[in-house]
Design a protein around this motif. Structure first.
Motif, PDB file in Angstrom:
ATOM      1  N   GLY A  22      73.572  39.579 138.259  1.00  0.00           N
ATOM      2  CA  GLY A  22      73.181  40.437 137.141  1.00  0.00           C
ATOM      3  C   GLY A  22      72.337  39.668 136.156  1.00  0.00           C
ATOM      4  O   GLY A  22      72.240  38.443 136.233  1.00  0.00           O
ATOM      5  N   ARG A  23      71.723  40.387 135.223  1.00  0.00           N
ATOM      6  CA  ARG A  23      70.868  39.724 134.240  1.00  0.00           C
ATOM      7  C   ARG A  23      71.674  39.416 132.992  1.00  0.00           C
ATOM      8  O   ARG A  23      72.597  40.139 132.626  1.00  0.00           O
ATOM      9  CB  ARG A  23      69.636  40.563 133.918  1.00  0.00           C
ATOM     10  N   SER A  24      71.305  38.330 132.343  1.00  0.00           N
ATOM     11  CA  SER A  24      72.002  37.924 131.122  1.00  0.00           C
ATOM     12  C   SER A  24      71.068  37.812 129.927  1.00  0.00           C
ATOM     13  O   SER A  24      71.538  37.646 128.802  1.00  0.00           O
ATOM     14  CB  SER A  24      72.705  36.576 131.339  1.00  0.00           C
ATOM     15  N   VAL A  25      69.753  37.901 130.164  1.00  0.00           N
ATOM     16  CA  VAL A  25      68.780  37.766 129.076  1.00  0.00           C
ATOM     17  C   VAL A  25      67.768  38.901 129.177  1.00  0.00           C
ATOM     18  O   VAL A  25      67.214  39.150 130.252  1.00  0.00           O
ATOM     19  CB  VAL A  25      68.040  36.408 129.138  1.00  0.00           C
ATOM     20  N   GLU A  26      67.532  39.573 128.069  1.00  0.00           N
ATOM     21  CA  GLU A  26      66.485  40.581 127.995  1.00  0.00           C
ATOM     22  C   GLU A  26      65.195  39.932 127.511  1.00  0.00           C
ATOM     23  O   GLU A  26      65.221  38.940 126.777  1.00  0.00           O
ATOM     24  CB  GLU A  26      66.884  41.712 127.037  1.00  0.00           C
ATOM     25  N   LEU A  27      64.079  40.500 127.906  1.00  0.00           N
ATOM     26  CA  LEU A  27      62.785  39.931 127.527  1.00  0.00           C
ATOM     27  C   LEU A  27      62.652  39.816 126.015  1.00  0.00           C
ATOM     28  O   LEU A  27      62.117  38.833 125.502  1.00  0.00           O
ATOM     29  CB  LEU A  27      61.651  40.788 128.094  1.00  0.00           C
TER      30      LEU A  27
ATOM     31  N   VAL B 245      66.040  36.637 138.729  1.00  0.00           N
ATOM     32  CA  VAL B 245      65.900  35.200 138.952  1.00  0.00           C
ATOM     33  C   VAL B 245      66.712  34.464 137.891  1.00  0.00           C
ATOM     34  O   VAL B 245      66.833  34.908 136.742  1.00  0.00           O
ATOM     35  CB  VAL B 245      64.423  34.751 138.906  1.00  0.00           C
ATOM     36  N   ALA B 246      67.261  33.324 138.285  1.00  0.00           N
ATOM     37  CA  ALA B 246      68.007  32.473 137.361  1.00  0.00           C
ATOM     38  C   ALA B 246      67.063  31.413 136.805  1.00  0.00           C
ATOM     39  O   ALA B 246      66.480  30.631 137.559  1.00  0.00           O
ATOM     40  CB  ALA B 246      69.181  31.822 138.079  1.00  0.00           C
ATOM     41  N   VAL B 247      66.896  31.406 135.487  1.00  0.00           N
ATOM     42  CA  VAL B 247      66.022  30.442 134.832  1.00  0.00           C
ATOM     43  C   VAL B 247      66.836  29.672 133.804  1.00  0.00           C
ATOM     44  O   VAL B 247      68.038  29.898 133.644  1.00  0.00           O
ATOM     45  CB  VAL B 247      64.811  31.142 134.184  1.00  0.00           C
ATOM     46  N   ARG B 248      66.192  28.769 133.115  1.00  0.00           N
ATOM     47  CA  ARG B 248      66.922  27.875 132.199  1.00  0.00           C
ATOM     48  C   ARG B 248      67.701  28.640 131.133  1.00  0.00           C
ATOM     49  O   ARG B 248      68.805  28.235 130.752  1.00  0.00           O
ATOM     50  CB  ARG B 248      65.934  26.920 131.534  1.00  0.00           C
TER      51      ARG B 248
ATOM     52  N   VAL C   1      67.046  36.733 134.397  1.00  0.00           N
ATOM     53  CA  VAL C   1      66.089  37.745 133.953  1.00  0.00           C
ATOM     54  C   VAL C   1      65.450  38.373 135.179  1.00  0.00           C
ATOM     55  O   VAL C   1      65.579  37.867 136.294  1.00  0.00           O
ATOM     56  CB  VAL C   1      64.993  37.130 133.053  1.00  0.00           C
ATOM     57  N   SER C   2      64.740  39.481 134.965  1.00  0.00           N
ATOM     58  CA  SER C   2      63.978  40.042 136.078  1.00  0.00           C
ATOM     59  C   SER C   2      62.740  39.187 136.305  1.00  0.00           C
ATOM     60  O   SER C   2      62.231  38.536 135.384  1.00  0.00           O
ATOM     61  CB  SER C   2      63.566  41.486 135.785  1.00  0.00           C
ATOM     62  N   LEU C   3      62.276  39.188 137.538  1.00  0.00           N
ATOM     63  CA  LEU C   3      61.058  38.444 137.850  1.00  0.00           C
ATOM     64  C   LEU C   3      59.900  38.942 137.007  1.00  0.00           C
ATOM     65  O   LEU C   3      59.103  38.148 136.493  1.00  0.00           O
ATOM     66  CB  LEU C   3      60.732  38.575 139.337  1.00  0.00           C
ATOM     67  N   GLY C   4      59.789  40.258 136.835  1.00  0.00           N
ATOM     68  CA  GLY C   4      58.700  40.808 136.034  1.00  0.00           C
ATOM     69  C   GLY C   4      58.711  40.271 134.617  1.00  0.00           C
ATOM     70  O   GLY C   4      57.668  39.886 134.072  1.00  0.00           O
TER      71      GLY C   4
END
Length: 226
Positions: free
Chosen positions: A65-70, A122-125, A129-132
């Motif tokens: 799941g996502r944990s950060v919104e744009l 995708v998992a980033v630092r 978040v979504s790839l888009g």
């Protein structure tokens, strides 16, 4: 959706950066930038990291799941700004060809993005978040730092920025402005904000805190990102 609609602006911007970096003379790498203490060398190292972060994200398993919104991404990025600065200083000490590193990262990103949908997580630092959304942040990083590099080497700003990537960047900044009470309308040639019409790159430079307010009507408004 079978693929990323944001892939082309990201690849175009970083391809342009790779071309421009390849044309730099050795002495250019030692020039100061408007992001002290970084020189051009440190900033190019950081730009390369901006793209290899995408490669690392695509190489990891998709998170549940996502944990950060744009809308929150650049607020959270302020928390790690000091570490990012130190990492760029350390990276730049490596005995590598940064032009070659950046070009290789562009080629690898083109292959890695093929067929990947914007909806993929995708998992980033800073979280998941979504790839888009992450590609939008890559456009912002590539464009804003393209302007920083152009200023450092005294080149025309537009010569370091892809127009399509600039519009993605301006659109994101306009969204942050709307959230913070400074809405803007972005067109292909200009941005209308606070009763003022600005060229797209001037708007980006101001909204990213690189340029002073271009009109008294915009004075006192804090940068939308740092």
């Amino acid at each position: 959706m079978s693929g990323s609609v944001l892939r082309d602006p990201v690849l175009a911007q970083f391809s342009l950066l790779a071309e421009r970096v390849a044309a730099l003379a050795p002495v250019d790498y030692e020039l100061p930038t408007r992001l002290p203490p970084w020189t051009v060398r440190e900033l190019v190292a950081h730009v390369t990291r901006n793209l290899t972060a995408l490669l690392r994200a695509l190489d990891r398993p998709e998170p549940a799941g996502r944990s950060v919104e744009l809308r929150d991404y650049y607020d959270k990025s302020a928390e790690v700004a000091g570490a990012v600065r130190e990492r760029a200083l350390a990276d730049a000490r490596a005995e590598v060809s940064w032009a070659g590193e950046l070009r290789a990262a562009v080629d690898a990103a083109r292959a890695a993005l093929a067929g990947e949908p914007d909806e993929r997580l995708v998992a980033v630092r800073l979280g998941s978040v979504s790839l888009g959304d992450f590609l939008i942040t890559r456009c912002v990083e590539g464009v804003v730092h393209g302007l920083d590099l152009a200023a450092a080497v005294r080149a025309a700003p537009h010569s370091w920025v892809d127009p399509a990537a600039a519009l993605v960047c301006a659109g994101h900044l306009a969204g942050r402005g709307a959230r913070d009470g400074t809405p803007a309308e972005v067109t292909e040639r200009a941005v209308h904000v606070g009763g003022v019409t600005l060229p797209v790159l001037d708007y980006i430079g101001w909204a990213a805190g690189r340029l002073p307010a271009p009109d008294p009507a915009l004075a006192g408004i804090a940068p939308l990102i740092h």
